[in-house]
Write a protein that holds these residues in place. Sequence first.
Motif, PDB file in Angstrom:
ATOM      1  N   GLY A 201      18.227  95.142 -63.221  1.00 34.19           N
ATOM      2  CA  GLY A 201      18.654  94.417 -62.027  1.00 34.19           C
ATOM      3  C   GLY A 201      17.705  94.630 -60.869  1.00 34.19           C
ATOM      4  O   GLY A 201      17.478  93.725 -60.055  1.00 34.19           O
ATOM      5  N   ARG A 202      17.122  95.811 -60.814  1.00 36.36           N
ATOM      6  CA  ARG A 202      16.162  96.108 -59.746  1.00 36.36           C
ATOM      7  C   ARG A 202      14.910  95.251 -59.890  1.00 36.36           C
ATOM      8  O   ARG A 202      14.284  94.875 -58.901  1.00 36.36           O
ATOM      9  N   VAL A 203      14.545  94.927 -61.139  1.00 35.02           N
ATOM     10  CA  VAL A 203      13.394  94.067 -61.368  1.00 35.02           C
ATOM     11  C   VAL A 203      13.662  92.680 -60.794  1.00 35.02           C
ATOM     12  O   VAL A 203      12.825  92.092 -60.108  1.00 35.02           O
ATOM     13  N   VAL A 204      14.859  92.151 -61.079  1.00 32.28           N
ATOM     14  CA  VAL A 204      15.225  90.819 -60.587  1.00 32.28           C
ATOM     15  C   VAL A 204      15.235  90.791 -59.065  1.00 32.28           C
ATOM     16  O   VAL A 204      14.719  89.858 -58.441  1.00 32.28           O
ATOM     17  N   LEU A 205      15.814  91.805 -58.464  1.00 33.46           N
ATOM     18  CA  LEU A 205      15.874  91.858 -57.005  1.00 33.46           C
ATOM     19  C   LEU A 205      14.488  91.874 -56.384  1.00 33.46           C
ATOM     20  O   LEU A 205      14.287  91.400 -55.262  1.00 33.46           O
ATOM     21  N   GLY A 206      13.525  92.416 -57.112  1.00 36.60           N
ATOM     22  CA  GLY A 206      12.169  92.440 -56.602  1.00 36.60           C
ATOM     23  C   GLY A 206      11.460  91.100 -56.703  1.00 36.60           C
ATOM     24  O   GLY A 206      10.459  90.863 -56.023  1.00 36.60           O
ATOM     25  N   LEU A 207      11.988  90.193 -57.545  1.00 36.14           N
ATOM     26  CA  LEU A 207      11.355  88.890 -57.747  1.00 36.14           C
ATOM     27  C   LEU A 207      11.862  87.830 -56.784  1.00 36.14           C
ATOM     28  O   LEU A 207      11.158  86.867 -56.486  1.00 36.14           O
ATOM     29  N   VAL A 208      13.100  87.982 -56.310  1.00 38.30           N
ATOM     30  CA  VAL A 208      13.683  86.975 -55.424  1.00 38.30           C
ATOM     31  C   VAL A 208      13.495  87.385 -53.975  1.00 38.30           C
ATOM     32  O   VAL A 208      13.117  88.518 -53.664  1.00 38.30           O
ATOM     33  N   ASP A 209      13.803  86.464 -53.099  1.00 36.89           N
ATOM     34  CA  ASP A 209      13.746  86.738 -51.668  1.00 36.89           C
ATOM     35  C   ASP A 209      14.708  87.867 -51.344  1.00 36.89           C
ATOM     36  O   ASP A 209      15.861  87.863 -51.770  1.00 36.89           O
ATOM     37  N   GLY A 210      14.241  88.851 -50.572  1.00 36.17           N
ATOM     38  CA  GLY A 210      15.077  90.008 -50.241  1.00 36.17           C
ATOM     39  C   GLY A 210      16.353  89.651 -49.527  1.00 36.17           C
ATOM     40  O   GLY A 210      17.336  90.402 -49.578  1.00 36.17           O
ATOM     41  N   ASP A 211      16.396  88.502 -48.857  1.00 33.81           N
ATOM     42  CA  ASP A 211      17.594  88.081 -48.128  1.00 33.81           C
ATOM     43  C   ASP A 211      18.461  87.124 -48.932  1.00 33.81           C
ATOM     44  O   ASP A 211      19.450  86.585 -48.409  1.00 33.81           O
ATOM     45  N   ALA A 212      18.108  86.878 -50.182  1.00 35.75           N
ATOM     46  CA  ALA A 212      18.863  85.930 -50.997  1.00 35.75           C
ATOM     47  C   ALA A 212      20.271  86.446 -51.276  1.00 35.75           C
ATOM     48  O   ALA A 212      20.479  87.636 -51.512  1.00 35.75           O
ATOM     49  N   THR A 213      21.243  85.542 -51.257  1.00 33.45           N
ATOM     50  CA  THR A 213      22.617  85.895 -51.599  1.00 33.45           C
ATOM     51  C   THR A 213      22.742  85.974 -53.118  1.00 33.45           C
ATOM     52  O   THR A 213      21.868  85.466 -53.845  1.00 33.45           O
ATOM     53  N   PRO A 214      23.818  86.574 -53.640  1.00 32.46           N
ATOM     54  CA  PRO A 214      24.009  86.580 -55.091  1.00 32.46           C
ATOM     55  C   PRO A 214      24.003  85.174 -55.687  1.00 32.46           C
ATOM     56  O   PRO A 214      23.417  84.954 -56.756  1.00 32.46           O
ATOM     57  N   ALA A 215      24.629  84.208 -54.994  1.00 32.83           N
ATOM     58  CA  ALA A 215      24.659  82.838 -55.512  1.00 32.83           C
ATOM     59  C   ALA A 215      23.252  82.252 -55.568  1.00 32.83           C
ATOM     60  O   ALA A 215      22.881  81.568 -56.542  1.00 32.83           O
ATOM     61  N   GLN A 216      22.433  82.512 -54.558  1.00 31.79           N
ATOM     62  CA  GLN A 216      21.061  82.016 -54.542  1.00 31.79           C
ATOM     63  C   GLN A 216      20.223  82.682 -55.633  1.00 31.79           C
ATOM     64  O   GLN A 216      19.355  82.044 -56.239  1.00 31.79           O
ATOM     65  N   THR A 217      20.495  83.950 -55.892  1.00 34.81           N
ATOM     66  CA  THR A 217      19.777  84.661 -56.957  1.00 34.81           C
ATOM     67  C   THR A 217      20.101  84.064 -58.310  1.00 34.81           C
ATOM     68  O   THR A 217      19.209  83.844 -59.145  1.00 34.81           O
ATOM     69  N   VAL A 218      21.384  83.772 -58.548  1.00 38.14           N
ATOM     70  CA  VAL A 218      21.796  83.142 -59.814  1.00 38.14           C
ATOM     71  C   VAL A 218      21.138  81.781 -59.964  1.00 38.14           C
ATOM     72  O   VAL A 218      20.630  81.423 -61.042  1.00 38.14           O
ATOM     73  N   GLU A 219      21.127  80.999 -58.899  1.00 33.69           N
ATOM     74  CA  GLU A 219      20.504  79.675 -58.943  1.00 33.69           C
ATOM     75  C   GLU A 219      19.019  79.793 -59.269  1.00 33.69           C
ATOM     76  O   GLU A 219      18.470  79.021 -60.060  1.00 33.69           O
ATOM     77  N   TRP A 220      18.346  80.775 -58.654  1.00 34.74           N
ATOM     78  CA  TRP A 220      16.921  81.007 -58.906  1.00 34.74           C
ATOM     79  C   TRP A 220      16.680  81.331 -60.375  1.00 34.74           C
ATOM     80  O   TRP A 220      15.739  80.843 -60.993  1.00 34.74           O
ATOM     81  N   LEU A 221      17.542  82.168 -60.953  1.00 35.16           N
ATOM     82  CA  LEU A 221      17.402  82.541 -62.358  1.00 35.16           C
ATOM     83  C   LEU A 221      17.656  81.353 -63.277  1.00 35.16           C
ATOM     84  O   LEU A 221      16.937  81.149 -64.273  1.00 35.16           O
ATOM     85  N   LEU A 222      18.688  80.571 -62.968  1.00 33.29           N
ATOM     86  CA  LEU A 222      18.999  79.416 -63.810  1.00 33.29           C
ATOM     87  C   LEU A 222      17.869  78.395 -63.794  1.00 33.29           C
ATOM     88  O   LEU A 222      17.579  77.744 -64.810  1.00 33.29           O
ATOM     89  N   ASP A 223      17.220  78.240 -62.675  1.00 35.14           N
ATOM     90  CA  ASP A 223      16.114  77.289 -62.565  1.00 35.14           C
ATOM     91  C   ASP A 223      14.946  77.683 -63.451  1.00 35.14           C
ATOM     92  O   ASP A 223      14.107  76.833 -63.805  1.00 35.14           O
ATOM     93  N   ARG A 224      14.873  78.960 -63.815  1.00 35.89           N
ATOM     94  CA  ARG A 224      13.751  79.450 -64.596  1.00 35.89           C
ATOM     95  C   ARG A 224      14.090  79.622 -66.081  1.00 35.89           C
ATOM     96  O   ARG A 224      13.267  80.108 -66.855  1.00 35.89           O
ATOM     97  N   GLN A 225      15.291  79.234 -66.463  1.00 37.90           N
ATOM     98  CA  GLN A 225      15.657  79.280 -67.874  1.00 37.90           C
ATOM     99  C   GLN A 225      14.959  78.149 -68.623  1.00 37.90           C
ATOM    100  O   GLN A 225      14.707  77.076 -68.065  1.00 37.90           O
ATOM    101  N   PRO A 226      14.648  78.355 -69.912  1.00 41.67           N
ATOM    102  CA  PRO A 226      14.108  77.263 -70.718  1.00 41.67           C
ATOM    103  C   PRO A 226      15.056  76.066 -70.721  1.00 41.67           C
ATOM    104  O   PRO A 226      16.279  76.235 -70.684  1.00 41.67           O
ATOM    105  N   ARG A 227      14.503  74.864 -70.761  1.00 44.33           N
ATOM    106  CA  ARG A 227      15.331  73.636 -70.653  1.00 44.33           C
ATOM    107  C   ARG A 227      16.387  73.585 -71.737  1.00 44.33           C
ATOM    108  O   ARG A 227      17.511  73.136 -71.518  1.00 44.33           O
TER     109      ARG A 227
END
Length: 231
Positions: A201-227
Amino acid sequence: MSLPPLKRRRAPRGAGEQLRDEILDATTELLLETGHAKAVSIRSVAQRVGVTPPSIYLHFADKDALLDAVCARYFEKLDEQMQQAAADQPNAVEVLRAQGLAYVRFAMQTPELYRIATMGEGRPGSDVDTTLNSSAFQHLLNSVQALIDEGIYPPGDPTIPALQLLTAAHGVAALLISKPYLPWGDVDEFVDQTLSAACLGRVVLGLVDGDATPAQTVEWLLDRQPRERKS
């Protein structure tokens, strides 16, 4: 009816450290046998060792000091187990994971000692805190720093992430010990998944914007999933 203390030969000159170790061994045995610190007294420890209570006080000021020393030695052994588990791991992530798993397994092997060492009344500057800070926690800190140095964890002071990981390991260990009847399923698998989530989880937090909300983090991850996984 209490048994009289065993007769013990006078220790040779310079054998005080040996008696101290025997006192710690006896206290540890009594804690494991009785299951509670309140059931252990200076008198019962002296009886187990085969000395008089004043002999105990030559090494430890009181029962609290004796229990502190037992817990400090416990953390030294915990650190040994964590370092053995971490040896020869292929990378820094696996080192951190192995240390966490070893922590929980060691706690579950001796639950009463773990309760006393980690959930008793704390006294800043005690032998327990000094040993923890200089051994197990310091090695955990070093593992986090290695991940930061490799660019896997975001840059910064390793203290907070190390404390977060220690909190996760402690929480799992404490609940497994105090609530063994909960539906844990395969305990080893549960512990591994929980600690892996904390580590990664610490790895993921380091990849997203430090001010991102949990919902924004999930959206960021989903956008990067294979189609194909999205559909």
